[in-house]
Enzyme design. Sequence first.
Site, PDB file in Angstrom:
ATOM      1  N   SER A  65      -8.161  13.722   6.634  1.00 41.98           N
ATOM      2  CA  SER A  65      -9.385  14.324   6.097  1.00 41.98           C
ATOM      3  C   SER A  65     -10.268  14.933   7.173  1.00 41.98           C
ATOM      4  CB  SER A  65     -10.227  13.259   5.385  1.00 41.98           C
ATOM      5  OG  SER A  65      -9.532  12.747   4.301  1.00 41.98           O
ATOM      6  N   HIS A 107      -9.019  18.781   2.857  1.00 35.99           N
ATOM      7  CA  HIS A 107      -7.570  18.925   3.048  1.00 35.99           C
ATOM      8  C   HIS A 107      -7.178  20.340   2.648  1.00 35.99           C
ATOM      9  CE1 HIS A 107      -6.152  14.710   3.697  1.00 35.99           C
ATOM     10  NE2 HIS A 107      -7.390  14.500   3.307  1.00 35.99           N
ATOM     11  N   HIS A 109      -2.650  11.305  -1.324  1.00 34.19           N
ATOM     12  CA  HIS A 109      -3.024   9.882  -1.304  1.00 34.19           C
ATOM     13  C   HIS A 109      -2.683   9.220  -2.625  1.00 34.19           C
ATOM     14  CE1 HIS A 109      -5.804  12.010   1.423  1.00 34.19           C
ATOM     15  NE2 HIS A 109      -5.743  10.931   2.161  1.00 34.19           N
ATOM     16  N   TYR A 133      -4.620   7.175  -3.966  1.00 29.66           N
ATOM     17  CA  TYR A 133      -5.865   7.104  -4.751  1.00 29.66           C
ATOM     18  C   TYR A 133      -6.116   8.372  -5.569  1.00 29.66           C
ATOM     19  CZ  TYR A 133      -8.398   9.672  -1.005  1.00 29.66           C
ATOM     20  OH  TYR A 133      -8.813  10.598  -0.086  1.00 29.66           O
ATOM     21  N   GLU A 134      -5.409   9.447  -5.244  1.00 34.17           N
ATOM     22  CA  GLU A 134      -5.530  10.652  -6.074  1.00 34.17           C
ATOM     23  C   GLU A 134      -4.723  10.510  -7.361  1.00 34.17           C
ATOM     24  OE1 GLU A 134      -5.074  14.509  -3.733  1.00 34.17           O
ATOM     25  OE2 GLU A 134      -4.525  13.028  -2.227  1.00 34.17           O
ATOM     26  N   ALA A 149      -8.566   9.775   9.136  1.00 31.88           N
ATOM     27  CA  ALA A 149      -9.953   9.356   9.323  1.00 31.88           C
ATOM     28  C   ALA A 149     -10.000   7.882   8.938  1.00 31.88           C
ATOM     29  CB  ALA A 149     -10.870  10.172   8.423  1.00 31.88           C
ATOM     30  N   MET A 153      -7.219   4.758   4.167  1.00 28.60           N
ATOM     31  CA  MET A 153      -6.571   4.815   2.845  1.00 28.60           C
ATOM     32  C   MET A 153      -5.272   5.622   2.862  1.00 28.60           C
ATOM     33  SD  MET A 153     -10.005   5.728   0.714  1.00 28.60           S
ATOM     34  CE  MET A 153     -11.588   4.986   1.143  1.00 28.60           C
ATOM     35  N   SER A 154      -4.659   5.703   4.020  1.00 28.96           N
ATOM     36  CA  SER A 154      -3.451   6.544   4.084  1.00 28.96           C
ATOM     37  C   SER A 154      -2.497   5.995   5.136  1.00 28.96           C
ATOM     38  CB  SER A 154      -3.853   7.981   4.452  1.00 28.96           C
ATOM     39  OG  SER A 154      -4.340   8.026   5.780  1.00 28.96           O
ATOM     40  N   ASN A 211     -16.741   6.417  10.904  1.00 25.41           N
ATOM     41  CA  ASN A 211     -17.907   5.587  10.579  1.00 25.41           C
ATOM     42  C   ASN A 211     -17.587   4.181  11.061  1.00 25.41           C
ATOM     43  OD1 ASN A 211     -15.954   5.960   8.203  1.00 25.41           O
ATOM     44  ND2 ASN A 211     -16.916   3.999   7.761  1.00 25.41           N
ATOM     45  N   HIS A 254     -17.586  10.463   1.545  1.00 23.13           N
ATOM     46  CA  HIS A 254     -16.494  11.347   1.963  1.00 23.13           C
ATOM     47  C   HIS A 254     -17.030  12.519   2.806  1.00 23.13           C
ATOM     48  CE1 HIS A 254     -12.495  12.985   1.938  1.00 23.13           C
ATOM     49  NE2 HIS A 254     -12.944  14.139   1.493  1.00 23.13           N
TER      50      HIS A 254
HETATM   51  N1  HPA Z   1     -12.886   2.827   4.857  1.00 24.44           N
HETATM   52  C1  HPA Z   1     -11.736   3.298   4.348  1.00 24.44           C
HETATM   53  N2  HPA Z   1     -11.278   4.518   4.605  1.00 24.44           N
HETATM   54  C2  HPA Z   1     -11.986   5.294   5.437  1.00 24.44           C
HETATM   55  C3  HPA Z   1     -13.201   4.860   6.001  1.00 24.44           C
HETATM   56  C4  HPA Z   1     -13.656   3.560   5.699  1.00 24.44           C
HETATM   57  O1  HPA Z   1     -14.733   3.104   6.164  1.00 24.44           O
HETATM   58  N3  HPA Z   1     -13.668   5.873   6.772  1.00 24.44           N
HETATM   59  C5  HPA Z   1     -12.767   6.878   6.682  1.00 24.44           C
HETATM   60  N4  HPA Z   1     -11.745   6.545   5.868  1.00 24.44           N
END
Ligand code: HPA
Length: 257
Positions: free
Chosen positions: A26, A56, A79, A81-82, A109, A196-197, A220, A233
Amino acid sequence: MEANFSDFFDSSRLPLRPEFGIVLGSGIVVLEDLEDRFDVSYGRIQGLPKTTVAGHQGVLSFGRIPGGPVVLIARGRFHLYEGHPLEHSTCIVRLFEKIGLRKLILTNAAGGLKAGWWPGDLMLIRDHLNLQFPRHEGEGQRNVYDQAWGDQVMRDAAFAGVSMRAGVYAGLLGPTYETPAEVRWLQKTGADAVGMSTVPEANLAASLGMKVLAISCITNVAVSPDAQASTCHEEVVDVAKKASQALDAVLHVACRS
Ligand code: HPA
């Protein structure tokens, strides 16, 4: 899904023969300076689903790193989650394998779980915790990431002026960010970053015998109890874009080692 890429890619007829496959997570914008670059949008490749996530691009770029090898870059991934099934989330790796690629670099990310880490830090993934992703049949627990390649990249990156972190990536399904309790629990499990990937792609690639390197861009840092409440996001994509310059330098050295 039985992916059918053959209408598009007959590897014997590719004008450039890539040596490295790279998947961008991402917001990550790197390797824009490829020579002899040509782009193909995912929509034109039979067997690839559509990307739906902001940040993306959904484009494959072929090209040569200036003074270096030919690479094939997947700008965007699929993903779970999509709503994609496992097969979709790993179809880029299948495509790379079909083209004959043996070296894979995954980027993502991720949220940092260590005090003292900062948004924009880069973390070499030494290992992962597969907390929620299904496995392909036949995939065993094994050493997924090429440690020698990782060591070399960390050394070469430092020489190029980029100091990297290294650690364990915890893979969760998402799409929501973690609660404070989940963050505390993840820290206790030994995870250094969460995302998440990557886990399904890395597992499949390793089981296909590919050399795998993976790098998280820490967008983050989830350590304070309310930090994750404000993570969104847009922030993730924004920080990933800003960190792309350092990642770009690392990818240049990674494709030379
Ligand atoms: N958690 C999960 N997935 C992420 C995060 C997070 O804090 N930051 C970027 N992708």
